[in-house]
Design an enzyme around this catalytic site. Structure first.
Site, PDB file in Angstrom:
ATOM      1  N   GLU A 196       0.807  -1.224   0.000  1.00 19.55           N
ATOM      2  CA  GLU A 196       0.000   0.000   0.000  1.00 19.55           C
ATOM      3  C   GLU A 196       0.841   1.276   0.000  1.00 19.55           C
ATOM      4  O   GLU A 196       0.466   2.250  -0.637  1.00 19.55           O
ATOM      5  CB  GLU A 196      -0.957   0.001   1.186  1.00 19.55           C
ATOM      6  CG  GLU A 196      -2.052  -1.042   1.028  1.00 19.55           C
ATOM      7  CD  GLU A 196      -3.209  -0.801   1.967  1.00 19.55           C
ATOM      8  OE1 GLU A 196      -4.048   0.063   1.688  1.00 19.55           O
ATOM      9  OE2 GLU A 196      -3.258  -1.477   3.018  1.00 19.55           O
ATOM     10  N   HIS A 212       9.149 -25.802   5.893  1.00 21.06           N
ATOM     11  CA  HIS A 212       8.471 -26.977   5.348  1.00 21.06           C
ATOM     12  C   HIS A 212       7.932 -26.708   3.944  1.00 21.06           C
ATOM     13  O   HIS A 212       7.211 -27.536   3.402  1.00 21.06           O
ATOM     14  CB  HIS A 212       7.364 -27.418   6.305  1.00 21.06           C
ATOM     15  CG  HIS A 212       7.903 -27.688   7.680  1.00 21.06           C
ATOM     16  ND1 HIS A 212       8.427 -28.912   8.057  1.00 21.06           N
ATOM     17  CD2 HIS A 212       8.075 -26.860   8.742  1.00 21.06           C
ATOM     18  CE1 HIS A 212       8.862 -28.827   9.313  1.00 21.06           C
ATOM     19  NE2 HIS A 212       8.674 -27.584   9.743  1.00 21.06           N
ATOM     20  N   LYS A 300     -13.526  -0.322  -4.822  1.00 22.54           N
ATOM     21  CA  LYS A 300     -14.635  -0.342  -3.861  1.00 22.54           C
ATOM     22  C   LYS A 300     -15.886   0.273  -4.486  1.00 22.54           C
ATOM     23  O   LYS A 300     -16.983  -0.212  -4.297  1.00 22.54           O
ATOM     24  CB  LYS A 300     -14.249   0.429  -2.583  1.00 22.54           C
ATOM     25  CG  LYS A 300     -13.283  -0.330  -1.674  1.00 22.54           C
ATOM     26  CD  LYS A 300     -12.970   0.492  -0.412  1.00 22.54           C
ATOM     27  CE  LYS A 300     -11.999  -0.234   0.489  1.00 22.54           C
ATOM     28  NZ  LYS A 300     -11.602   0.523   1.678  1.00 22.54           N
TER      29      LYS A 300
HETATM   30  O1  PA5 Z   1      -4.952   0.811   4.348  1.00 21.55           O
HETATM   31  C1  PA5 Z   1      -5.977   0.926   3.657  1.00 21.55           C
HETATM   32  O2  PA5 Z   1      -6.356   2.015   3.206  1.00 21.55           O
HETATM   33  C2  PA5 Z   1      -6.843  -0.292   3.349  1.00 21.55           C
HETATM   34  O3  PA5 Z   1      -6.141  -1.482   3.545  1.00 21.55           O
HETATM   35  C3  PA5 Z   1      -8.109  -0.249   4.226  1.00 21.55           C
HETATM   36  O4  PA5 Z   1      -7.739  -0.383   5.572  1.00 21.55           O
HETATM   37  C4  PA5 Z   1      -9.066  -1.349   3.817  1.00 21.55           C
HETATM   38  O5  PA5 Z   1      -9.492  -1.145   2.495  1.00 21.55           O
HETATM   39  C5  PA5 Z   1     -10.290  -1.416   4.724  1.00 21.55           C
HETATM   40  O6  PA5 Z   1     -10.863  -0.157   4.908  1.00 21.55           O
HETATM   41  P1  PA5 Z   1     -11.167   0.333   6.395  1.00 21.55           P
HETATM   42  O7  PA5 Z   1      -9.860   0.288   7.115  1.00 21.55           O
HETATM   43  O8  PA5 Z   1     -11.712   1.703   6.250  1.00 21.55           O
HETATM   44  O9  PA5 Z   1     -12.161  -0.645   6.942  1.00 21.55           O
END
Ligand code: PA5
Length: 304
Positions: A196, A212, A300
């Site tokens: 990310e 393993h 999303k």
């Molecule tokens: O780091 C991020 O932006 C994502 O991994 C979000 O955490 C993920 O899409 C889930 O969204 P939220 O944290 O708002 O539930």
């Protein structure tokens, strides 16, 4: 807030003192995805008094009932898998709680701990995890102080992490992160931070399980020099020996990741933050915005 400033808030986040009131229960289920879901994974390695199930799906396990403490964790409060899991848990009569900065989850009127908004979910790892840790583990003030102190040290000096990022960047290599209990989930957290923040694919696994399976490709895989291998140092002599022997018999060099802190609590947050800085620096070197999650947001939207 600039991403580096977001990272610097972790030393205060670990002091977040909120907790849920829980009574008698037989198991804990924590639902969350991505940067929020990591909270349940981190907690599950620190706690072993009762069964803990971490749900990263639309559904929940069959065993969930009125004796389950169910915690929905979503920074935005709008993540559909988490909301779906929560709805199922409510139908089954579980004792439901939420950790969120707002969104739909924040409006449901269930037992909720509101956390500060304005951060990337993955930068709010302390806010998202502390209420669960405070509820079921209750870290000592000394442990919290120690964690906060060593996190502040990292904020002040992260040259070691910058150098690792520089090595990864120089060879355009794919990060491979090897952890070991109780930090298996933190190896996974690093993988997701590479994904990310630095927008690179990465891979994580953990000792001794990886001996393993990964052991053979560590000797024989193609394009081995395109990977950058890292292994968390361990206090367990058996794991140390495995790390050493694995390197020798497969002819692979692992970058040893030192871990500071005395308690598992402090060591966990320290390691999390080491990964934060390596991935932040790699993003910077790549000229990439670590806060950009536009493709995730677009996805999303399209499936909503
Ligand atoms: O780091 C991020 O932006 C994502 O991994 C979000 O955490 C993920 O899409 C889930 O969204 P939220 O944290 O708002 O539930």
């Amino acid at each position: 807030m600039e991403f580096r400033e977001e990272l610097k808030t972790l030393k205060d986040q670990v002091k977040f003192g909120e907790s849920f009131k829980v009574d008698r229960f037989s198991n804990i289920v924590i639902a969350g995805m991505g940067g929020s879901g990591i909270a349940g994974r981190i907690f599950s390695e620190m706690y072993s008094d009762k069964p803990v199930f971490v749900s990263d799906d639309y559904s929940i396990p069959n065993f969930v009932d009125e004796n389950t403490e169910f915690i929905a964790v979503s920074y935005s409060g709008n993540t559909e898998e988490t909301l779906s899991a929560l709805e199922m848990a409510m139908k089954k009569g579980a004792k439901v709680h939420a950790i969120t900065s707002g969104g739909k989850l924040g409006e449901l009127g269930i037992d909720t701990i509101k956390i500060p908004s304005g951060l990337q979910p993955r930068s709010a790892v302390g806010y998202l995890t502390m209420p669960i840790i405070n509820t079921f583990i209750k870290p000592s003030p000394d442990d919290v102080d120690e964690a906060s102190r060593i996190l502040a040290d990292l904020d002040a000096n992260n040259t070691v992490q910058e150098n690792i990022a520089t090595e990864i960047f120089a060879g355009r290599r794919i990060p491979v992160i090897y952890g070991a209990s109780p930090f298996r989930s933190i190896a996974y957290r690093w993988k997701t931070q590479f994904n990310e923040n630095a927008k690179v694919l990465a891979y994580s696994s953990y000792f001794s399980e990886l001996n393993h399976n990964d052991t053979m490709p560590l000797r024989d895989t193609y394009r081995k020099d395109e990977f950058y291998f890292m292994a968390f140092d361990s206090q367990d002599e058996r794991i140390r020996k495995r790390i050493e022997v694995t390197q020798k018999i497969t002819g692979t060099q692992f970058k040893k990741i030192d871990v500071r802190g005395t308690s598992v609590f402090a060591r966990s947050f320290y390691l999390i933050h080491v990964g934060d800085y390596i991935t932040y620096h790699l993003a910077r070197l790549r000229g990439i915005d670590p806060q950009d999650v536009s493709t995730i947001e677009e996805l999303k939207k399209r499936i909503a």
